[in-house]
Design a protein around this motif. Structure first.
Motif, short mmCIF file in Angstrom:
data_model
loop_
_atom_site.label_atom_id
_atom_site.label_comp_id
_atom_site.label_asym_id
_atom_site.label_seq_id
_atom_site.Cartn_x
_atom_site.Cartn_y
_atom_site.Cartn_z
N TYR A 278 0.84 -1.20 0.00
CA TYR A 278 0.00 0.00 0.00
C TYR A 278 0.88 1.26 0.00
O TYR A 278 0.62 2.21 -0.75
CB TYR A 278 -0.89 -0.05 1.24
CG TYR A 278 -1.83 1.09 1.44
CD1 TYR A 278 -3.05 1.17 0.77
CD2 TYR A 278 -1.53 2.11 2.35
CE1 TYR A 278 -3.94 2.21 0.99
CE2 TYR A 278 -2.41 3.15 2.59
CZ TYR A 278 -3.61 3.21 1.90
OH TYR A 278 -4.49 4.24 2.13
N THR A 279 1.92 1.25 0.82
CA THR A 279 2.84 2.39 0.86
C THR A 279 3.60 2.53 -0.45
O THR A 279 3.78 3.63 -0.97
CB THR A 279 3.83 2.21 2.02
OG1 THR A 279 3.10 2.15 3.26
CG2 THR A 279 4.83 3.35 2.08
N GLU A 280 4.03 1.40 -1.01
CA GLU A 280 4.73 1.41 -2.30
C GLU A 280 3.87 2.04 -3.40
O GLU A 280 4.38 2.76 -4.28
CB GLU A 280 5.10 -0.02 -2.69
CG GLU A 280 5.57 -0.21 -4.11
CD GLU A 280 6.93 0.39 -4.40
OE1 GLU A 280 7.25 0.58 -5.60
OE2 GLU A 280 7.67 0.69 -3.44
N ASP B 159 1.70 4.33 -2.93
CA ASP B 159 1.32 5.69 -2.50
C ASP B 159 -0.14 5.79 -2.10
O ASP B 159 -0.85 6.75 -2.45
CB ASP B 159 1.64 6.72 -3.60
CG ASP B 159 3.13 6.87 -3.85
OD1 ASP B 159 3.89 6.81 -2.87
OD2 ASP B 159 3.53 7.03 -5.01
N ASP C 117 -3.32 6.49 0.30
CA ASP C 117 -3.64 7.56 1.25
C ASP C 117 -4.58 7.00 2.31
O ASP C 117 -5.73 6.68 2.01
CB ASP C 117 -4.29 8.73 0.51
CG ASP C 117 -4.62 9.88 1.43
OD1 ASP C 117 -5.69 9.84 2.08
OD2 ASP C 117 -3.81 10.82 1.51
N TYR D 292 1.79 -1.12 -12.23
CA TYR D 292 1.38 -1.25 -10.82
C TYR D 292 1.20 -2.72 -10.44
O TYR D 292 1.62 -3.14 -9.37
CB TYR D 292 0.07 -0.48 -10.58
CG TYR D 292 0.16 0.98 -10.91
CD1 TYR D 292 0.73 1.89 -10.03
CD2 TYR D 292 -0.34 1.48 -12.13
CE1 TYR D 292 0.81 3.25 -10.32
CE2 TYR D 292 -0.25 2.82 -12.44
CZ TYR D 292 0.32 3.70 -11.53
OH TYR D 292 0.41 5.04 -11.84
N PHE E 76 -6.16 6.14 -3.60
CA PHE E 76 -4.96 6.38 -4.41
C PHE E 76 -5.20 7.67 -5.20
O PHE E 76 -5.55 7.64 -6.40
CB PHE E 76 -4.69 5.20 -5.34
CG PHE E 76 -4.41 3.92 -4.59
CD1 PHE E 76 -3.14 3.65 -4.10
CD2 PHE E 76 -5.42 3.01 -4.33
CE1 PHE E 76 -2.88 2.49 -3.38
CE2 PHE E 76 -5.18 1.84 -3.61
CZ PHE E 76 -3.91 1.58 -3.13
N TYR F 185 -4.24 10.12 -7.12
CA TYR F 185 -3.32 10.69 -8.11
C TYR F 185 -3.70 10.14 -9.48
O TYR F 185 -4.48 9.17 -9.57
CB TYR F 185 -1.87 10.34 -7.76
CG TYR F 185 -1.60 8.87 -7.51
CD1 TYR F 185 -1.39 7.97 -8.56
CD2 TYR F 185 -1.54 8.37 -6.21
CE1 TYR F 185 -1.14 6.63 -8.34
CE2 TYR F 185 -1.28 7.03 -5.97
CZ TYR F 185 -1.08 6.17 -7.03
OH TYR F 185 -0.83 4.84 -6.80
N GLY G 127 -4.73 6.52 -10.37
CA GLY G 127 -5.03 5.92 -9.07
C GLY G 127 -5.97 4.74 -9.18
O GLY G 127 -5.83 3.77 -8.42
#
Length: 203
Positions: free
Chosen positions: A48-50, A52, A54, A91, A138, A140, A143
């Motif tokens: 999840y962090t990889e 990005d 939120d 992704y 996500f 962005y 996303g």
């Protein structure tokens, strides 16, 4: 007609079992939780962090089920996913770096990584602009594409943790002779059965 409809019907013919195409599982939800992911929670949050993600956006969105393409009941007891072009993005390729070694899989991730490398540009371009919009979790450009890849891991990791057999996946590229009409009727069934038996024998 969506491609997956005809493919699922053919899988039903191979196994002789009617699939549930609206199956819901209490543990297959649209937000990662320690309760559902158990020992794999840290890994899914690292992914999840990889990507990005939120967390405030994730918490704020409505809770919901992730509906698999199909669920095949006993004696098979597995989720089935038919992955069309749009799933094979950069992704999705990144997700495989985070797969725990002890997650049982019926398909071959290396093959999927190859599909992502080969088709990621076309995959990202497929479909209307809404396929590439930001999402709450996500937020962005693209996303929605990152979210799709993230949720694909849910469908892989969670079923074996909750008593199901590993998820069976077929990529659009694996069934081209069926989709283009080169194989029909019994030939299509035989071809599909060879693909499926290769995965099911790994249970």
């Amino acid at each position: 007609m969506r491609l997956e409809v005809g493919i699922i019907a053919l899988v039903e013919t191979v196994f002789g079992v009617e699939a549930d195409r609206r199956a819901q599982f209490q543990w297959l939800r649209n937000k990662p939780s320690p309760e559902n992911f158990g020992e794999h929670y840290d890994a899914v949050m690292a992914l999840y962090t990889e990507l990005d993600g939120d967390w405030e956006g994730t918490k704020a969105k409505a809770d919901g089920y992730l509906i698999p393409d199909a669920y095949f009941p006993e004696p098979y007891h597995f989720i089935f996913e038919f992955d069309e072009l749009q799933h094979f993005t950069e992704y999705r390729e990144r997700t495989f770096q985070f797969y725990p070694e002890d997650v049982p899989l019926a398909y071959t991730p290396r093959k999927y990584e190859g599909f992502c490398q080969q088709h990621h540009i076309a995959a990202l371009a497929k479909g209307p602009a809404r396929f590439r919009r930001p999402t709450a979790d996500f937020p962005y450009p693209n996303g929605r594409t990152a979210q799709r890849a993230f949720f694909d891991t849910f469908r892989d990791w969670l079923p074996p943790l909750h008593g199901l057999n590993p998820t069976v996946r077929l990529a659009e590229f694996e069934v081209v002779p069926i989709l283009n009409g080169e194989l029909t009727d019994d030939q299509a069934k035989d071809y599909m059965e060879r693909l499926l038996r290769e995965q099911v024998k790994r249970f």
